[in-house]
Scaffold this motif. Sequence first.
Motif, PDB file in Angstrom:
ATOM      1  N   LEU A 178       0.619   9.663  12.079  1.00 17.63           N
ATOM      2  CA  LEU A 178       1.289  10.010  11.043  1.00 17.63           C
ATOM      3  C   LEU A 178       3.060   9.793  11.166  1.00 17.63           C
ATOM      4  O   LEU A 178       3.806   9.304  10.812  1.00 17.63           O
ATOM      5  CB  LEU A 178       1.215  11.499  10.562  1.00 17.63           C
ATOM      6  N   TYR A 179       3.234  10.074  12.724  1.00 17.04           N
ATOM      7  CA  TYR A 179       4.583   9.987  13.239  1.00 17.04           C
ATOM      8  C   TYR A 179       4.904   8.236  13.085  1.00 17.04           C
ATOM      9  O   TYR A 179       6.154   7.934  12.672  1.00 17.04           O
ATOM     10  CB  TYR A 179       4.494  10.421  14.545  1.00 17.04           C
ATOM     11  N   GLN A 180       4.238   7.504  13.549  1.00 15.70           N
ATOM     12  CA  GLN A 180       4.335   6.174  13.322  1.00 15.70           C
ATOM     13  C   GLN A 180       4.439   5.628  11.894  1.00 15.70           C
ATOM     14  O   GLN A 180       5.180   4.774  11.743  1.00 15.70           O
ATOM     15  CB  GLN A 180       3.311   5.515  14.218  1.00 15.70           C
ATOM     16  N   VAL A 181       3.651   6.222  11.334  1.00 16.58           N
ATOM     17  CA  VAL A 181       3.904   5.795   9.792  1.00 16.58           C
ATOM     18  C   VAL A 181       5.260   5.975   9.294  1.00 16.58           C
ATOM     19  O   VAL A 181       5.862   5.390   8.527  1.00 16.58           O
ATOM     20  CB  VAL A 181       2.641   6.377   8.743  1.00 16.58           C
ATOM     21  N   ASN A 182       5.647   7.382   9.523  1.00 14.28           N
ATOM     22  CA  ASN A 182       6.921   7.778   9.081  1.00 14.28           C
ATOM     23  C   ASN A 182       7.956   7.037   9.704  1.00 14.28           C
ATOM     24  O   ASN A 182       8.982   6.719   8.992  1.00 14.28           O
ATOM     25  CB  ASN A 182       7.195   9.312   9.318  1.00 14.28           C
ATOM     26  N   GLN A 183       7.950   6.441  10.964  1.00 12.77           N
ATOM     27  CA  GLN A 183       8.979   5.923  11.629  1.00 12.77           C
ATOM     28  C   GLN A 183       8.993   4.323  10.977  1.00 12.77           C
ATOM     29  O   GLN A 183      10.037   4.024  10.678  1.00 12.77           O
ATOM     30  CB  GLN A 183       8.724   5.832  13.261  1.00 12.77           C
ATOM     31  N   LEU A 184       7.758   4.148  10.565  1.00  7.04           N
ATOM     32  CA  LEU A 184       7.751   2.810  10.176  1.00  7.04           C
ATOM     33  C   LEU A 184       8.513   2.657   8.775  1.00  7.04           C
ATOM     34  O   LEU A 184       9.138   1.841   8.231  1.00  7.04           O
ATOM     35  CB  LEU A 184       6.211   2.188  10.157  1.00  7.04           C
ATOM     36  N   LYS A 185       8.421   3.710   8.013  1.00  6.05           N
ATOM     37  CA  LYS A 185       8.680   3.831   6.563  1.00  6.05           C
ATOM     38  C   LYS A 185      10.264   3.891   6.716  1.00  6.05           C
ATOM     39  O   LYS A 185      11.131   3.065   5.941  1.00  6.05           O
ATOM     40  CB  LYS A 185       8.175   5.029   6.034  1.00  6.05           C
ATOM     41  N   LEU A 231       0.879  -1.180   0.102  1.00  8.63           N
ATOM     42  CA  LEU A 231      -0.008  -0.053  -0.113  1.00  8.63           C
ATOM     43  C   LEU A 231       1.071   1.272  -0.158  1.00  8.63           C
ATOM     44  O   LEU A 231       0.430   2.231  -0.404  1.00  8.63           O
ATOM     45  CB  LEU A 231      -0.845   0.298   1.308  1.00  8.63           C
ATOM     46  N   GLU A 232       2.105   1.244   0.537  1.00  4.24           N
ATOM     47  CA  GLU A 232       2.977   2.371   0.807  1.00  4.24           C
ATOM     48  C   GLU A 232       3.196   3.046  -1.023  1.00  4.24           C
ATOM     49  O   GLU A 232       3.254   4.035  -0.858  1.00  4.24           O
ATOM     50  CB  GLU A 232       4.192   1.798   1.259  1.00  4.24           C
ATOM     51  N   LYS A 233       3.151   2.108  -1.876  1.00  2.12           N
ATOM     52  CA  LYS A 233       3.547   2.730  -3.402  1.00  2.12           C
ATOM     53  C   LYS A 233       2.263   3.454  -3.681  1.00  2.12           C
ATOM     54  O   LYS A 233       2.612   4.420  -4.378  1.00  2.12           O
ATOM     55  CB  LYS A 233       3.859   1.416  -3.941  1.00  2.12           C
ATOM     56  N   SER A 234       1.156   3.179  -3.378  1.00  4.58           N
ATOM     57  CA  SER A 234      -0.006   3.564  -3.865  1.00  4.58           C
ATOM     58  C   SER A 234      -0.647   4.838  -3.105  1.00  4.58           C
ATOM     59  O   SER A 234      -1.803   5.310  -3.593  1.00  4.58           O
ATOM     60  CB  SER A 234      -0.988   2.671  -4.389  1.00  4.58           C
ATOM     61  N   ALA A 235      -0.495   4.405  -1.858  1.00  4.23           N
ATOM     62  CA  ALA A 235      -1.407   5.393  -0.690  1.00  4.23           C
ATOM     63  C   ALA A 235      -0.383   6.444  -0.080  1.00  4.23           C
ATOM     64  O   ALA A 235       0.758   6.317  -0.017  1.00  4.23           O
ATOM     65  CB  ALA A 235      -1.737   4.650   0.308  1.00  4.23           C
ATOM     66  N   MET A 261      -1.585   9.615   5.102  1.00  4.88           N
ATOM     67  CA  MET A 261      -2.558   9.552   5.930  1.00  4.88           C
ATOM     68  C   MET A 261      -3.497   8.463   5.537  1.00  4.88           C
ATOM     69  O   MET A 261      -4.120   7.855   6.598  1.00  4.88           O
ATOM     70  CB  MET A 261      -3.536  11.024   5.281  1.00  4.88           C
ATOM     71  N   GLU A 262      -3.674   8.090   4.463  1.00  7.23           N
ATOM     72  CA  GLU A 262      -4.480   6.752   4.105  1.00  7.23           C
ATOM     73  C   GLU A 262      -3.588   5.528   4.718  1.00  7.23           C
ATOM     74  O   GLU A 262      -4.403   4.802   5.417  1.00  7.23           O
ATOM     75  CB  GLU A 262      -4.387   6.471   2.653  1.00  7.23           C
ATOM     76  N   LEU A 263      -2.371   5.428   4.858  1.00  4.67           N
ATOM     77  CA  LEU A 263      -1.784   4.459   5.439  1.00  4.67           C
ATOM     78  C   LEU A 263      -2.107   4.416   7.064  1.00  4.67           C
ATOM     79  O   LEU A 263      -2.299   3.472   7.612  1.00  4.67           O
ATOM     80  CB  LEU A 263      -0.180   4.570   5.596  1.00  4.67           C
ATOM     81  N   ALA A 264      -1.929   5.639   7.573  1.00  2.00           N
ATOM     82  CA  ALA A 264      -2.369   5.621   9.018  1.00  2.00           C
ATOM     83  C   ALA A 264      -3.686   5.337   9.452  1.00  2.00           C
ATOM     84  O   ALA A 264      -4.073   4.741  10.323  1.00  2.00           O
ATOM     85  CB  ALA A 264      -2.386   7.379   9.487  1.00  2.00           C
TER      86      ALA A 264
END
Length: 57
Positions: free
Chosen positions: A42-49, A25-29, A32-35
């Motif tokens: 959003l902080y957690q999404v960025n840390q995971l990336k 999903l990271e490639k297409s979303a 905010m959509e990932l969160a």
Amino acid sequence: MRQNRKGIEGISQWKQVSFHDFISLEKSANNMELAEEFGLDLYQVNQLKKKIKRENY
């Protein structure tokens, strides 16, 4: 070298995230959509990336 516990280890929900789904999903979303999809902020999404990028090298 010290590591703070603020990174990915500090995220209590990261263990419940399907990494295969996250990567696909990271490639297409956007972030905010990932969160919303994985129940993270959003902080957690960025840390995971960042964590995923570091492990791929």
